[in-house]
Design an enzyme around this catalytic site. Structure first.
Site, PDB file in Angstrom:
ATOM      1  N   ASP B  34       0.877  -1.192   0.000  1.00  0.00           N
ATOM      2  CA  ASP B  34       0.000   0.000   0.000  1.00  0.00           C
ATOM      3  C   ASP B  34       0.900   1.224   0.000  1.00  0.00           C
ATOM      4  OD1 ASP B  34      -3.255   0.387   1.207  1.00  0.00           O
ATOM      5  OD2 ASP B  34      -1.989   2.085   0.666  1.00  0.00           O
ATOM      6  N   CYS B 161     -15.244   4.091  -2.781  1.00  0.00           N
ATOM      7  CA  CYS B 161     -15.629   4.132  -1.373  1.00  0.00           C
ATOM      8  C   CYS B 161     -15.667   5.544  -0.827  1.00  0.00           C
ATOM      9  CB  CYS B 161     -14.656   3.319  -0.523  1.00  0.00           C
ATOM     10  SG  CYS B 161     -14.993   1.578  -0.622  1.00  0.00           S
ATOM     11  N   CYS B 222      -6.393 -16.199 -19.262  1.00  0.00           N
ATOM     12  CA  CYS B 222      -6.339 -17.565 -18.720  1.00  0.00           C
ATOM     13  C   CYS B 222      -6.849 -18.593 -19.729  1.00  0.00           C
ATOM     14  CB  CYS B 222      -7.120 -17.670 -17.410  1.00  0.00           C
ATOM     15  SG  CYS B 222      -8.898 -17.829 -17.607  1.00  0.00           S
ATOM     16  N   CYS B 347     -22.838  37.804  -4.795  1.00  0.00           N
ATOM     17  CA  CYS B 347     -21.801  37.175  -3.996  1.00  0.00           C
ATOM     18  C   CYS B 347     -20.399  37.565  -4.446  1.00  0.00           C
ATOM     19  CB  CYS B 347     -21.965  35.680  -4.101  1.00  0.00           C
ATOM     20  SG  CYS B 347     -20.624  34.835  -3.366  1.00  0.00           S
TER      21      CYS B 347
HETATM   22 ZN   LIG Z   1      -9.955 -15.803 -17.700  1.00  0.00          ZN
END
Ligand SMILES: [Zn+2]
Lengths: 96, 379
Positions: B34, B161, B222, B347
């Site tokens: 991290d 998050c 894969c 303002c």
């Molecule tokens: Zn795969």
């Protein structure tokens, strides 16, 4: 036919902030999933439909389950929805 | 257990419980990668860090928590960005990788790296009330992340998050389950969550475990004839950065659009200048505490026309508002505790082309608590 729809992972925000929906099509026995998804986009989403459908299929990052199994096991977007099916649309999460 | 070597990618909300449970279970070597430092605003969900370690690197802080619980554990601190340049070298020293990261680019990176290095990957994720969990690259039929999500989601659909918020107990549940899956893999017991996905809805208090597709023979990483044989640039692939904290508001917003809490308080709040204080945290957090007279529209709902109309009415009609809000949410979607000020009429912050100006208050509610109202709760 009647189908149950579940939205999770934040997708419910597009669908009136409701996780569970039931749609009934009185004149139909089956419906191609692609047609159902486009119908949902056109009639059930008020804003930002592109967050649900892209290129007439469910957009990347959403996992679809047909009766609690990955939709790829049942043909993906080509699946024919039947009476009593439960479809779940799950937005994949990346946070932690 | 003592011989096992586990790498935890991310020392945040998920990584903390994973590390603590693995340490207490006696996993011999725990690596933590991290690049961030401990922040007060994260402690509600990152239970392996403490107030006194504010500013310390998260990887280091979590390693300290491990040592405090079990001094036999060897901890390896990788205080570096986990990128395509560093990942392979780090991962090869471990038996199992835990994806406890907080962004989509790192998730693809972890996946590809584990496939190429031949390591099982225990992947957990969470947002708001929801959590998800599965194990990749474990057994011949097990799909990988790319088998399920071959295309990354459009960058503007990804909520983080720090925008969406996540409840501490949600990452606690998912992180604890990640630790358990790692322990099962180490002990070679049956029932590892490979090829299945756990979906946790903390609000409804429901768990669902669903069957995933099997490994796709045409998967680019894969599959039977993979085209990805070394790591690629995942930030480019996902059109989003590896770290959500690199998105500190101050680093990404024009400085003339930022105002400090003190300036806001002194020149606008107390003088009652016409303005709206918009708090864009999730509603649940707003309900816990908020600044008097602020209104709440969660950041991921800012683009909704209902909400634009609502603001529009409050400031009397200004036709440039929808496009300004649109631009703002597109550009600055990932801000931490973003507070926006909308000024109008006379303002001091008025801009020429419009009588509405949107400003970001630096440090948000943490700054408010530090500089203006120390009694304001930090959660
Ligand atoms: Zn795969």
């Amino acid at each position: 036919m009647k189908v149950k729809i579940e939205m999770t992972g934040g997708l419910e925000i597009l669908f009136k902030n409701q996780k569970n929906h039931t749609y009934e099509f009185k004149d139909r026995d089956t419906m191609p999933l692609r047609e159902l998804v486009v119908w949902m986009r056109d009639t059930q989403i008020q804003e930002r439909p592109e967050l649900f459908v892209e290129d007439s299929t469910v957009r990347p990052g959403i996992l679809v389950l047909i009766n609690d199994a990955d939709w790829e096991l049942d043909g993906g977007i080509e699946y024919i929805v039947e009476d009593g099916d439960t479809l779940s649309f799950i937005s994949t999460l990346h946070g932690g | 257990m003592l011989k096992a070597k586990v790498l935890i990618v991310g020392a945040g909300g998920l990584g903390c419980p994973v590390a603590l449970y693995l340490a207490c279970a006696g996993v011999g070597t725990i690596g933590i990668v991290d690049y961030d430092a401990v922040e007060l605003g994260n402690l509600h969900r990152q239970v392996g860090h403490t107030e006194s370690r504010q500013g310390v690197s998260k990887a280091e802080s979590l390693a300290m928590s491990i040592k405090e619980r079990n001094s036999d554990i060897q901890t390896i601190v990788h205080e570096t960005m986990f990128t395509s340049d560093t990942a392979m070298e780090i991962v090869q020293h471990y038996d199992i990788v835990i994806d406890a990261s907080d962004n989509v680019a790192t998730r693809y990176l972890c996946n590809d790296c584990c496939i190429l290095a031949g390591k099982p990957l225990v992947s957990g994720s969470a947002l708001k009330w929801d959590g998800q969990l599965t194990v990749y690259n474990y057994g011949p039929t097990c799909p990988c992340y790319r088998c399920i999500f071959p295309t990354p989601p459009p960058a503007d659909t990804v909520t983080k998050c720090s925008d969406g918020g996540v409840l501490g107990p949600i990452v606690g549940v998912i992180g604890s389950m990640q630790a358990l899956e790692a322990i099962k893999i180490i002990s070679k017991v049956d029932g590892v969550l490979a090829g299945r996905l756990v979906i946790y809805d903390g609000q409804q208090a429901t768990f669902k475990t669903v069957r995933l597709r099997t490994r796709r023979p045409n998967c680019v990483v894969c599959g039977d004839a993979p085209t990805i044989t070394q790591l690629i640039d995942y930030t480019q692939f996902c059109q989003s950065p590896y770290s959500e904290s690199s998105g500190k508001a101050a680093d990404r917003i024009d400085t003339n659009l930022i105002v400090s809490c003190k300036d806001y308080h002194q020149h606008v709040y107390t003088t009652n200048s016409p303005h709206i204080l918009l708090d864009v945290r999730p509603k649940i957090q707003f309900d816990i505490c908020s600044i008097p007279n602020s209104i709440n529209i969660p950041v991921d709902e800012l683009n909704k026309s209902d909400n634009i109309n609502k603001i529009d009415q409050l400031i009397s009609h200004d036709s440039s508002l929808p496009s300004m809000l649109q631009k703002l949410t597109n550009q600055y979607h990932h801000l931490i505790l973003l507070l926006i000020l909308i000024f109008h009429s006379d303002c001091m912050y008025r801009e020429k082309e419009s009588n509405v100006v949107i400003k970001h208050i630096r440090d948000g509610l943490l700054g408010w608590s530090d500089d203006i109202d120390p009694s304001f709760p930090i959660y």
